[in-house]
Design a protein around this motif. Structure first.
Motif, PDB file in Angstrom:
ATOM      1  N   GLY A 117      35.092  49.698  32.068  1.00  0.00           N
ATOM      2  CA  GLY A 117      36.200  48.970  32.180  1.00  0.00           C
ATOM      3  C   GLY A 117      36.147  48.423  33.612  1.00  0.00           C
ATOM      4  O   GLY A 117      35.104  48.255  34.341  1.00  0.00           O
ATOM      5  N   ASP A 118      37.471  48.056  34.256  1.00  0.00           N
ATOM      6  CA  ASP A 118      37.690  47.526  35.479  1.00  0.00           C
ATOM      7  C   ASP A 118      37.398  48.462  36.649  1.00  0.00           C
ATOM      8  O   ASP A 118      38.319  48.518  37.383  1.00  0.00           O
ATOM      9  N   HIS A 139      44.549  43.058  30.716  1.00  0.00           N
ATOM     10  CA  HIS A 139      44.211  41.820  31.566  1.00  0.00           C
ATOM     11  C   HIS A 139      43.804  40.576  30.774  1.00  0.00           C
ATOM     12  O   HIS A 139      43.003  40.877  29.874  1.00  0.00           O
ATOM     13  N   SER A 184      31.806  38.838  35.129  1.00  0.00           N
ATOM     14  CA  SER A 184      32.496  39.691  34.048  1.00  0.00           C
ATOM     15  C   SER A 184      31.631  39.761  32.939  1.00  0.00           C
ATOM     16  O   SER A 184      30.587  39.254  32.479  1.00  0.00           O
ATOM     17  N   ASP A 205      35.508  43.574  25.356  1.00  0.00           N
ATOM     18  CA  ASP A 205      35.711  42.602  26.362  1.00  0.00           C
ATOM     19  C   ASP A 205      34.963  41.208  26.392  1.00  0.00           C
ATOM     20  O   ASP A 205      34.260  40.928  27.519  1.00  0.00           O
ATOM     21  N   HIS A 263      40.246  40.154  29.629  1.00  0.00           N
ATOM     22  CA  HIS A 263      39.721  41.334  28.695  1.00  0.00           C
ATOM     23  C   HIS A 263      40.094  41.209  27.313  1.00  0.00           C
ATOM     24  O   HIS A 263      40.000  41.892  26.459  1.00  0.00           O
ATOM     25  N   HIS A 279      44.435  51.237  37.305  1.00  0.00           N
ATOM     26  CA  HIS A 279      44.379  49.823  37.358  1.00  0.00           C
ATOM     27  C   HIS A 279      45.372  49.099  36.276  1.00  0.00           C
ATOM     28  O   HIS A 279      45.782  47.884  36.646  1.00  0.00           O
ATOM     29  N   SER A 334      32.814  49.021  40.207  1.00  0.00           N
ATOM     30  CA  SER A 334      32.301  47.867  40.360  1.00  0.00           C
ATOM     31  C   SER A 334      31.380  47.721  41.570  1.00  0.00           C
ATOM     32  O   SER A 334      32.062  48.371  42.660  1.00  0.00           O
ATOM     33  N   GLY A 336      33.250  46.403  34.190  1.00  0.00           N
ATOM     34  CA  GLY A 336      33.952  45.335  33.625  1.00  0.00           C
ATOM     35  C   GLY A 336      33.465  44.138  34.490  1.00  0.00           C
ATOM     36  O   GLY A 336      33.131  42.845  34.015  1.00  0.00           O
ATOM     37  N   HIS A 337      32.954  44.194  35.565  1.00  0.00           N
ATOM     38  CA  HIS A 337      32.465  43.142  36.614  1.00  0.00           C
ATOM     39  C   HIS A 337      31.491  43.671  37.500  1.00  0.00           C
ATOM     40  O   HIS A 337      31.317  44.813  37.956  1.00  0.00           O
ATOM     41  N   HIS A 344      44.449  51.795  30.107  1.00  0.00           N
ATOM     42  CA  HIS A 344      43.114  51.630  30.637  1.00  0.00           C
ATOM     43  C   HIS A 344      42.103  52.272  29.864  1.00  0.00           C
ATOM     44  O   HIS A 344      42.498  53.598  29.807  1.00  0.00           O
TER      45      HIS A 344
END
Length: 235
Positions: A154-155, A65, A19, A34, A68, A136, A158, A196-197, A140
């Motif tokens: 963001g997510d 989530h 993360s 985040d 975050h 997601h 990735s 985000g990750h 967002h």
């Protein structure tokens, strides 16, 4: 530790699901995006921020989530912004987010989870352009720092996580594709993509991230199991 990936933009990666915390220097001070994940890591992040020699003036949350929605007293009692939809949802899920944080992370200040303020129309202290979309998670948002050639995604996009569609909402495959289109337009002139990750993408790696996520969604549309080895692959 914080790693500078562009002028005045730093990333610190947690050991939990790779993360990323992003820190942005502005004329007034630092924006923390985040922050996470465990209490010890938040303390180490606070030490890193102290070494930058500028105050934290605000936080920003990309989506509601639990991982975050975190904060730490050492970052300061400053506004923590999000899109209006994200801030509203964070309030609704706050107790659940606190429970998940207590179960998953150690030493997290539970009382500070999910205390978000809707971002003002002019963006307030958050620099660049906030790109809100519906993939997601509700509300967002990505952040485009065009003058620095950076997109905070963001997510999404990735290299370690598959596209995670919200199972509680219909039309997520279409929403995700539309969101990728919006982010691709935003990314046309950036050199750095911060997910985000996972790993930060640079140069041609950015287009590859979009291609990989689009291939995943195309397989879903065909009713096939996506040939994707990223973590979180459906079984």
């Amino acid at each position: 530790m914080l790693n500078e990936v562009a002028d005045g933009v730093w990333v610190r990666q947690s050991g939990w699901v790779w993360s990323n915390t992003t820190v942005i220097r502005t004329g007034d001070g630092l924006i923390v995006v985040d922050p996470g994940i465990g209490g010890a890591e938040l303390d180490e992040l606070a030490d890193d921020l102290d070494r930058l020699g500028a105050p934290v003036v605000a936080g920003f949350c990309t989506h509601p989530h639990w991982d975050h929605l975190l904060w730490h007293p050492r970052f300061g009692d400053v506004p923590r912004y999000a899109t209006a939809a994200c801030a509203r949802m964070a309030g609704e899920v706050r107790e659940r987010a606190q429970a998940m944080a207590a179960e998953t992370a150690t030493g997290v200040p539970l009382e500070l989870i999910g205390l978000l303020t809707p971002l003002p129309a002019d963006g307030g202290p958050v620099p660049g352009e906030v790109v809100e979309h519906d993939a997601h998670a509700v509300g967002h948002a990505a952040v485009l720092l065009a003058d620095r050639g950076v997109l905070l995604a963001g997510d999404m996009l990735s290299d370690v996580l598959i596209p995670l569609l919200d199972p509680r909402r219909t039309g997520q495959e279409e929403a995700y594709e539309a969101s990728l289109d919006r982010l691709a337009e935003a990314a046309e002139h950036v050199d750095v993509l911060i997910p985000g990750h996972g790993a930060v993408a640079k140069g041609p790696e950015i287009a590859a991230r979009f291609a990989t996520d689009r291939a995943y969604l195309e397989a879903l549309r065909r009713g096939e199991e996506p040939d994707d080895e990223r973590w979180g692959k459906r079984r």
